[in-house]
Scaffold this motif. Structure first.
Motif, PDB file in Angstrom:
ATOM      1  N   HIS A 119      15.730  35.804  19.594  1.00 31.82           N
ATOM      2  CA  HIS A 119      15.166  35.287  20.858  1.00 31.82           C
ATOM      3  C   HIS A 119      14.263  34.075  20.637  1.00 31.82           C
ATOM      4  O   HIS A 119      13.535  33.671  21.553  1.00 31.82           O
ATOM      5  CB  HIS A 119      14.382  36.387  21.575  1.00 31.82           C
ATOM      6  N   ALA A 120      14.309  33.470  19.436  1.00 28.54           N
ATOM      7  CA  ALA A 120      13.400  32.349  19.127  1.00 28.54           C
ATOM      8  C   ALA A 120      13.498  31.247  20.182  1.00 28.54           C
ATOM      9  O   ALA A 120      14.597  30.889  20.630  1.00 28.54           O
ATOM     10  CB  ALA A 120      13.727  31.792  17.741  1.00 28.54           C
TER      11      ALA A 120
ATOM     12  N   GLY B 229       6.314  32.018  18.527  1.00 27.28           N
ATOM     13  CA  GLY B 229       7.586  31.435  18.093  1.00 27.28           C
ATOM     14  C   GLY B 229       8.740  31.736  19.050  1.00 27.28           C
ATOM     15  O   GLY B 229       9.788  31.090  18.992  1.00 27.28           O
ATOM     16  N   LEU B 230       8.556  32.687  19.915  1.00 27.36           N
ATOM     17  CA  LEU B 230       9.617  33.032  20.871  1.00 27.36           C
ATOM     18  C   LEU B 230       9.532  32.212  22.151  1.00 27.36           C
ATOM     19  O   LEU B 230      10.444  32.247  22.982  1.00 27.36           O
ATOM     20  CB  LEU B 230       9.554  34.525  21.238  1.00 27.36           C
TER      21      LEU B 230
ATOM     22  N   GLY C 244       6.262  26.811  27.104  1.00 24.32           N
ATOM     23  CA  GLY C 244       6.047  28.225  27.424  1.00 24.32           C
ATOM     24  C   GLY C 244       4.596  28.642  27.182  1.00 24.32           C
ATOM     25  O   GLY C 244       3.861  27.996  26.426  1.00 24.32           O
ATOM     26  N   THR C 245       4.217  29.719  27.828  1.00 22.86           N
ATOM     27  CA  THR C 245       2.840  30.234  27.715  1.00 22.86           C
ATOM     28  C   THR C 245       2.865  31.708  27.346  1.00 22.86           C
ATOM     29  O   THR C 245       3.662  32.476  27.912  1.00 22.86           O
ATOM     30  CB  THR C 245       2.097  30.092  29.069  1.00 22.86           C
ATOM     31  N   MET C 246       1.981  32.083  26.426  1.00 23.82           N
ATOM     32  CA  MET C 246       1.706  33.504  26.231  1.00 23.82           C
ATOM     33  C   MET C 246       0.312  33.774  26.770  1.00 23.82           C
ATOM     34  O   MET C 246      -0.668  33.158  26.340  1.00 23.82           O
ATOM     35  CB  MET C 246       1.771  33.945  24.771  1.00 23.82           C
ATOM     36  N   CYS C 247       0.241  34.663  27.734  1.00 23.22           N
ATOM     37  CA  CYS C 247      -1.039  35.035  28.349  1.00 23.22           C
ATOM     38  C   CYS C 247      -1.515  36.355  27.765  1.00 23.22           C
ATOM     39  O   CYS C 247      -0.789  37.348  27.790  1.00 23.22           O
ATOM     40  CB  CYS C 247      -0.881  35.140  29.865  1.00 23.22           C
TER      41      CYS C 247
ATOM     42  N   PHE D  38       4.405  22.111  18.056  1.00 24.07           N
ATOM     43  CA  PHE D  38       5.850  21.927  18.212  1.00 24.07           C
ATOM     44  C   PHE D  38       6.308  22.766  19.399  1.00 24.07           C
ATOM     45  O   PHE D  38       6.418  23.966  19.312  1.00 24.07           O
ATOM     46  CB  PHE D  38       6.581  22.321  16.924  1.00 24.07           C
ATOM     47  N   GLY D  39       6.525  22.134  20.501  1.00 25.05           N
ATOM     48  CA  GLY D  39       6.953  22.869  21.688  1.00 25.05           C
ATOM     49  C   GLY D  39       5.907  22.884  22.787  1.00 25.05           C
ATOM     50  O   GLY D  39       6.144  23.477  23.838  1.00 25.05           O
TER      51      GLY D  39
END
Ligand code: NAP
Ligand code: ZN
Ligand code: ZN
Length: 350
Positions: free
Chosen positions: A235-236, A257-258, A263-266, A285-286
């Protein structure tokens, strides 16, 4: 009024039966006979003073549902007999920009949390919902429209529900979005149900192989056992949003890394000790982000309750009696709960 409650007298003391007082019903107040109260991991962090600043006696509980028994002269929103809820806040300054925006949880004047906050009421700090009744200003009381038979399973919506709903809405979880929910406990199982109901492609991350099938039953489209590197690698770079509810310190890098570009991780899990610093390159990166989110405002809590009422969404619960609370805490620490303990408040009398 004196009522029975369940609380701790010190961080190293077990929970015990206490007698506490509730203030007389003021002009803007609603008195509530509590029917059920959910057991949030925050309750455990607080009574054991894992975050620092706990005040004793400590009576936790902020997933409260019950019925109105009295209202003050100026109360217009509720009447005796109404089925209501109270979540993590019982007041705020009502003047700052966040209060004006309906985001009282970010009140710069300082919101009054349902427990462990300064108050004019005895004993000088708020005491929560592990008790027979509570008196709350009507502006911090929520209306419950679910069937009465579902009331116990509604209780966890008042924290676990809103704490996952608010970030899911803020980061636009919905059709066309791939959303991950990390940690399938009280918060996480609500996150899965709500993300799926909002129309997102919902992926549950669990450390527990035993929850693989169970998470699918909650509505997850896919389940990843996060200890399994191959499953993770598949799912990277693919998630728009990840909501991390884990209550323990862990390495964030495998999840960052996924994330897809932007994208955001909350983070909503609030462990006792900080997570190790994530690798900066995974963010650069990203253009990925790490964010945080605190419960939710009163208006969005009502929006969530109404949405859940309309869609028949409740929490999956295990009912306990008041004298089982220490065992419930121990099991919660092991991740051994499907998915929320709820105290039957009638058992506080015994
Ligand atoms: P919970 O029911 O104990 O669930 C936490 C889940 O995290 C567990 O079921 C487990 O899921 C996973 N987990 C636990 N230990 C882990 C470990 N060592 N490594 C990896 N995963 C682990 O707790 P909760 O009531 O949902 O609360 C979760 C956290 O959110 C707590 O820290 C709580 O204080 C915090 N919280 C924050 C807010 C806010 O406003 N931000 C509001 C409420 C609660 P798996 O078995 O699926 O791995
Ligand atoms: Zn909570
Ligand atoms: Zn304010």
């Amino acid at each position: 009024m004196t009522v029975k409650a369940l609380g701790a007298l010190a961080a190293n003391k077990p929970m015990e039966s206490l007698e506490i007082t509730r203030r007389a019903v003021g002009a803007h107040d609603v008195a509530i006979k509590i029917a059920f109260c959910g057991v949030c991991h925050s309750d455990l962090h607080m009574v054991r003073d894992e975050w620092g600043g706990a005040i004793y006696p400590s009576v936790p509980g902020h997933e409260i549902v019950g019925h109105v028994t009295a209202v003050g002269d100026h109360v217009s929103k509720f009447k005796v007999g109404d089925t209501v809820g109270v979540g993590c806040m019982v007041d705020s300054c009502r003047e700052c920009a966040s209060c004006h925006d309906g985001l009282e949880q970010y009140c710069t004047g300082g919101m009054t949390q349902t427990y462990n906050s300064p108050t004019a009421d005895a004993p000088g700090h708020t005491l929560g919902g592990y008790s027979q009744s509570i008196v709350v200003d009507e502006n911090f009381v929520l209306r419950v429209t679910h069937d009465e038979k579902d009331l116990a399973a509604v209780a966890p919506l008042l924290c676990a529900g809103i704490t996952t709903w608010s970030p899911l809405r803020h980061w636009n979880a919905g059709p066309g979005k791939k959303v991950g929910i990390v940690g399938i406990g009280g918060l996480g199982h609500m996150g899965v149900k709500l993300a799926a109901a909002l129309g997102a492609h919902t992926v549950a991350f669990t450390t527990s192989e035993s929850k693989r099938e169970a998470a699918l039953a909650l509505g997850a489209h896919e389940v990843i056992v996060s200890k399994n590197e191959e499953e993770m690698a598949a799912h990277a770079g693919s998630f728009d949003f990840i909501l991390n509810t884990v209550a323990a310190t862990h390495n964030l890098d495998p999840f960052i890394g996924l994330l897809a570009r932007d994208g955001t991780m909350c983070l909503v899990g609030a462990p006792e000790h900080p997570h190790p610093s994530p690798t900066v390159f995974n963010l650069i990166f990203g253009r990925r982000s790490i964010a945080g989110s605190l419960i939710g405002g009163i208006a969005e809590t009502q929006e969530m309750l109404d949405f859940c009422g309309e869609h028949g969404i409740t929490s999956d619960i295990e009912m306990i009696a008041a004298n089982q609370i220490e065992d419930a805490f121990a099991r919660m620490l092991k991740g051994d709960v499907r998915y929320r303990f709820v105290i039957d408040s009638a058992t506080l009398a015994g």
